[in-house]
Design a protein around this motif. Structure first.
Motif, short mmCIF file in Angstrom:
data_model
loop_
_atom_site.label_atom_id
_atom_site.label_comp_id
_atom_site.label_asym_id
_atom_site.label_seq_id
_atom_site.Cartn_x
_atom_site.Cartn_y
_atom_site.Cartn_z
N LEU A 166 0.84 -1.19 0.00
CA LEU A 166 0.00 0.00 0.00
C LEU A 166 0.88 1.25 0.00
O LEU A 166 1.94 1.24 0.62
N PRO A 167 0.46 2.30 -0.69
CA PRO A 167 1.25 3.53 -0.68
C PRO A 167 1.23 4.19 0.70
O PRO A 167 0.48 3.77 1.58
N VAL A 199 -8.81 3.54 6.69
CA VAL A 199 -9.16 2.68 5.55
C VAL A 199 -8.25 1.47 5.54
O VAL A 199 -8.71 0.33 5.38
N LEU A 254 -9.07 -1.37 8.11
CA LEU A 254 -10.12 -2.29 7.66
C LEU A 254 -9.55 -3.22 6.58
O LEU A 254 -9.86 -4.41 6.55
N HIS A 255 -8.71 -2.65 5.73
CA HIS A 255 -8.05 -3.43 4.69
C HIS A 255 -7.31 -4.62 5.30
O HIS A 255 -7.47 -5.76 4.86
N VAL A 299 -9.79 -7.17 6.61
CA VAL A 299 -10.48 -7.90 5.54
C VAL A 299 -9.54 -8.89 4.88
O VAL A 299 -9.89 -10.05 4.66
N TRP A 359 -17.84 -6.53 8.05
CA TRP A 359 -17.05 -5.75 7.09
C TRP A 359 -17.85 -4.55 6.61
O TRP A 359 -17.35 -3.44 6.55
N GLY A 376 -16.96 -0.70 7.07
CA GLY A 376 -16.62 -0.05 5.82
C GLY A 376 -17.58 1.07 5.46
O GLY A 376 -17.17 2.12 4.98
N TYR A 377 -18.85 0.85 5.73
CA TYR A 377 -19.83 1.87 5.33
C TYR A 377 -19.70 3.11 6.21
O TYR A 377 -19.81 4.24 5.73
N GLU A 398 -17.01 4.14 7.60
CA GLU A 398 -15.81 4.83 7.14
C GLU A 398 -16.10 5.57 5.83
O GLU A 398 -15.65 6.71 5.62
N TYR A 399 -16.88 4.92 4.97
CA TYR A 399 -17.19 5.53 3.68
C TYR A 399 -17.98 6.83 3.84
O TYR A 399 -17.72 7.82 3.16
N GLN A 435 -15.69 9.37 4.75
CA GLN A 435 -14.83 9.67 3.62
C GLN A 435 -15.52 10.57 2.60
O GLN A 435 -14.86 11.23 1.81
N PRO A 484 -3.55 7.77 -4.91
CA PRO A 484 -3.39 6.55 -4.11
C PRO A 484 -3.00 6.83 -2.66
O PRO A 484 -3.51 6.20 -1.74
N ARG A 521 -5.95 7.59 -0.56
CA ARG A 521 -7.05 6.63 -0.62
C ARG A 521 -8.32 7.33 -1.12
O ARG A 521 -9.42 7.10 -0.62
#
Lengths: 550, 350
Positions: B11-12, B22, B25-26, B29, B84, B88-89, B91-92, B95, B152, B155
């Motif tokens: 990941l960058p 993010v 969670l990655h 997952v 998940w 994720g939601y 966080e979204y 975001q 990137p 994110r």
């Protein structure tokens, strides 16, 4: 219908054993003009394999270019045409017809104890529609090709000067083949089941293909419509999708994915059906959770229709919409997980025989679990933002489509090769090729997952230099994969002519398709069988096979 | 741990306020995915060894799962996936919901470049300069086909669609240079449609902004072409107004007629003024320029000789712009010029 089709081919009763479908007329015309579902299936099989190698050679060209970050081998426009053609050939000419039209045609009547499909003429017509569509699209490819990607996103596709129209016309035509085959299977399964073959005794491959057919019939018209409008827009400047002419570019994406998301299940469901059959044979065991596997096929077919929005998470779609599509996508994953657990459960207390098809089944399980779970990860909205339109997505869907579907296709090809041609192939080479393919496949696509994390977007002709090492690794893996596939072509072609002849049921399977001789006579059954038990019931008697336990 | 997993997964760097969340969670997952694949694989392997075929005519029992087993098969993945989703939601939503006090930048994408416009200042092509630790909102549209703005390291990704505006936001945490990539296929130049976000320390950013504002008049024909959809900051008097702010003129001179440390600029042009030395001078371009360069030469009667010289601090064209601005300040002048700010209502994600 059944009787008349039957009458065309059956020799006079009582004239000794009927010839196999391969020997019943050996002229080219007798093949081209056949109504026999088995011959149509074999012709589909040959066509899809040819297209698979065409699409594969496009892929190799792309991978070779990606060895270098800068311009290399060919220019950007050629690269863009190549990935477009790779996608179109692989999805529409290979993946969608591969298992249903080739294996489905060959096996469904055998599995349900019928002499042919319900509409044998329509079946042959479907094959010619497929060839016509492919020919039109190939004409377009030779005369310039399209550079839109297989997704044809507007307004790029409405305005590009490449040959979008013939290619779209080809896909429009090929859609009819898909619909016709779907209708044929639905009617066949409803009307031609042998006495005693209740729905709950239906082989799982038939359930999977039946669910697929429903998707084909319901979803394909939407794609046809959307593509037709894009074609008209590109040629005549119609303005439904191009905002410069008052259209809405996202409308196209909704219509496109309304088909193309379920299309994923058109490809994957039959693959799951193949695995459900083959795993029972090689574990010599009844399917663990028959109902769960059968019903989850229908569940995937139904829920799959409402998950398309996860392809559009970053288009500016509302957050609520994204959340709803995300949850629905998770449900598809749950149905798939049910199948995976039940397949593994099928091995429990079985009698497992390790063969080439079984190696493909193992590969399939791994690719489906990893590919499927990365799909759910992609549906987890916040993670999708980083991965969207990147190599992670490319790796994910290749895990499903190349990993799972090709594994199942090859498993089916090896499992049913004796059924179709009455001969066996070289088991040693089979294992070598399968090992190469599984290793090569991992080496190709695991680096692509990492490239996606790293931030490389898809459809990139040039890329920043830091991505090079992983791209080289991926190309190396692809070469291994291609090598394995070439080995398969060689030994299977040789086996067609010189393979050892095998008995009716070389695997000792209790799948219904093995009730007839291998290869089957044209009319399949001298007498329509009466089904008295579920498929793959190995409690009482395990028939012998040429492949012995080790 | 974070750093280790980030590097393992290629990941960058994490250069925005939500990047690390993010990624967390990655990790979760990916690790559960690997765990589940391995568990399924090991289970199959165990069965494979334990239940291999021992004789050619082996029979097997008819085993079917109980309802409880099937419920477990459904329950485990469902619970995991919903977990998940829930993380994720949430966080979204964070975001995609910009805070109320963002700094807005307008983005216009076209084949194959990114154009950035700041409402109160400069325009730029392919280079977006922003201050660190300040939420930045991008309002984006495309001139031709769909593009996608992708950084990137932040994110962040958002499609840029012709015919409509989309928005995204981020708060860069580390000064540095970050790549902008186009993530939606847009033709032959898709892979070279790249740009750069330059994140600067807030004070450096301010310095840069001041410098650009001063340099605007100089750079009228320079590389930074103005965006088509933003009114150009370019009429000479408008540039003069910006310079009067950045150079600090308006700290002493008013533009509305009130008296301050220096004479007001309103209606100044053409006025006859009495000087300290008794001389009467008509205020014209020559006098204005002289007063900027050498303020103490002629002081208007009643004012202190306190103004510093701007010799070598303002360039010729900047002085021209200032003079033009002062000339435009007529109380009876008809106001002309482009409307201020964008003419559409920007969308808010709340």
């Amino acid at each position: 219908m059944l009787r008349s089709a039957d009458g065309n081919h059956t020799l006079g009763a009582g004239a000794g054993p009927a010839p196999t479908y391969l020997r019943d007329g050996t002229t080219v015309l007798s093949w081209l003009n056949t109504r026999d579902h088995k011959r149509v299936g074999v012709m589909f099989l040959i066509s899809v394999v040819v297209f698979f190698f065409l699409g594969g050679s496009f892929a190799m060209a792309l991978r070779l270019k990606l060895l270098q970050p800068g311009p290399f081998l060919f220019d950007a426009l050629t690269y863009n045409r190549l990935f477009t053609l790779h996608g179109i050939v692989m999805i529409f000419f290979f993946m969608i017809p591969a298992i249903p039209s080739a294996f489905g045609n060959f096996l469904i009547p055998l599995m349900i104890g019928a002499r042919d499909v319900a509409f044998p003429r329509l079946n042959l017509f479907s094959f010619y529609v497929y060839l016509t569509g492919a020919a039109i699209a190939l004409w377009g490819m030779i005369h310039g090709g399209a550079d839109t990607g297989w997704t044809f996103y507007t307004p790029y596709s409405s305005t590009t000067s490449t040959q979008v129209f013939p290619i779209i016309l080809g896909l429009f035509v090929i859609g009819f083949s898909s619909i016709l085959t779907g209708i044929n299977f639905i009617v066949t399964v409803h009307t031609l089941r042998a006495p005693g073959l209740t729905w709950m005794r239906l082989p799982l491959f038939v359930w999977a293909t039946y669910a697929t057919s429903i998707i084909q019939v319901l979803a394909t018209p939407v794609l046809g419509l959307a593509l037709a409008v894009v074609g008209v827009e590109n040629v005549m400047g119609f303005g439904l999708f191009d905002p410069a002419r008052g259209g809405d570019p996202l409308l196209f994406q909704h219509l496109f994915w309304f088909y193309s998301h379920p299309a994923v299940y058109i490809m994957v469901l039959p693959a799951m059906g193949v695995i459900s059959e083959a795993i029972c044979t090689f574990a010599r065991k009844n399917p663990f959770g028959y109902k769960a596997i059968a019903m989850s096929s229908l569940g995937i077919a139904f829920v799959g229709f409402f998950a398309w929005g996860h392809h559009m998470f970053v288009t500016g779609q509302s957050g609520l919409t994204n959340g709803i599509f995300a949850v629905i996508s998770m449900l598809v994953g749950v149905f798939t997980a049910i199948k995976v657990f039940n397949w593994v459960g099928t091995l429990y207390r079985g009698a497992i025989l390790f063969t080439t098809p079984f190696l493909y089944i193992c590969g399939f399980l791994f690719f489906l679990v990893f590919g499927g779970m990365t799909g759910i990860a992609l549906a987890t909205v916040s993670l999708d933002v980083h991965w969207h339109d990147g190599y992670f997505v490319v790796a994910h869907f290749h895990f499903i489509m190349v990993g799972a579907v090709i594994m199942a296709f090859l498993a089916g090809l090896h499992y049913w090769f004796p059924k179709m041609f009455g001969r066996t192939y070289h088991e040693g080479w089979g294992l070598v090729a399968a090992t190469l393919i599984i290793l090569g496949f991992n080496a190709t696509f695991i680096p692509q997952f990492l490239l996606g994390n790293y931030g490389m977007p898809r459809r990139y002709y040039q890329y920043p230099e830091r991505f090079q090492a992983l791209n080289v690794a991926s190309t190396a893996g692809a070469s291994l994969l291609a090598f394995g596939l070439i080995i398969i072509v060689i030994y299977l072609t040789l086996a067609l002519r010189w393979g050892k002849r095998c008995e009716q049921n070389p695997w000792g399977s209790k799948g219904f398709e093995w009730m007839t001789p291998s290869p089957p006579p044209t009319h399949n059954f001298d007498e329509i069988p009466t089904i008295t038990q579920e498929p793959h019931d190995y409690r009482t008697h395990a028939p012998s096979g040429v492949f012995h336990a080790r | 741990m974070n750093e280790f997993l980030r590097r393992m997964l290629f990941l960058p760097e994490q250069a925005s306020s939500f990047a690390q969340d993010v990624d967390r969670l990655h990790y979760f997952v990916i690790l559960t995915t690997i765990l589940m694949s391995t568990a399924v694989g090991l289970c199959a392997l165990f069965f494979f060894v334990r239940y291999r075929r021992r004789s050619e005519h082996q029979t097997t029992p008819h085993v079917t799962p109980s309802a409880l087993v099937e419920a477990t098969f459904i329950g485990i993945p469902l619970a995991l996936f919903l977990l998940w989703f829930a993380i994720g939601y949430r966080e979204y939503v964070r975001q995609t919901t910009p805070p109320p006090d963002t700094m807005d930048v307008y983005v216009m994408a076209k084949k194959w470049m990114w154009k950035f416009a700041y409402p109160d200042g400069p325009n730029a092509v392919n280079v977006l300069r922003i201050p660190a630790n300040r939420p930045v909102r991008l309002l984006m549209t495309s001139q031709d086909v769909i593009h996608s703005f992708f950084v990137p390291s932040f994110r962040v990704k958002q499609d840029v669609v012709p015919g409509r505006y989309t928005q995204t936001w981020f708060e860069a945490t580390e000064p540095g240079r970050y790549e902008i990539l186009c993530a939606e296929y847009c033709g032959a130049g898709h892979s070279i449609m790249r740009g750069e976000v330059i994140v600067m320390k807030p004070e450096e950013y301010e310095d840069w902004l001041q410098g650009v504002r001063r340099g605007l008049a100089r750079r009228q024909d320079g590389t930074n072409t103005p965006l088509e959809f933003v009114p150009p900051a370019s009429s000479l008097s408008e540039q003069g107004r910006l310079i009067s702010i950045s150079a600090g003129c308006v700290k002493c001179h008013t533009v509305d007629g009130t008296r301050h440390i220096g004479p007001t600029w309103l209606d100044m042009y053409g006025r006859k003024e009495k000087m300290q030395n008794g001389q009467t001078v008509v205020i014209d371009e020559g006098y204005m320029t002289e007063s900027i360069m050498d303020p103490l030469a002629k002081i208007v009667a009643g004012y202190e000789p306190v103004m510093p010289s701007y010799q070598n601090k303002l360039a010729g064209p900047e002085i021209a712009a200032l003079v033009e601005y002062m000339k435009s300040l007529q109380s009876d002048a008809v106001k002309i010029g482009p409307p201020e700010g964008p003419v559409y209502a920007p969308i808010r994600g709340r």
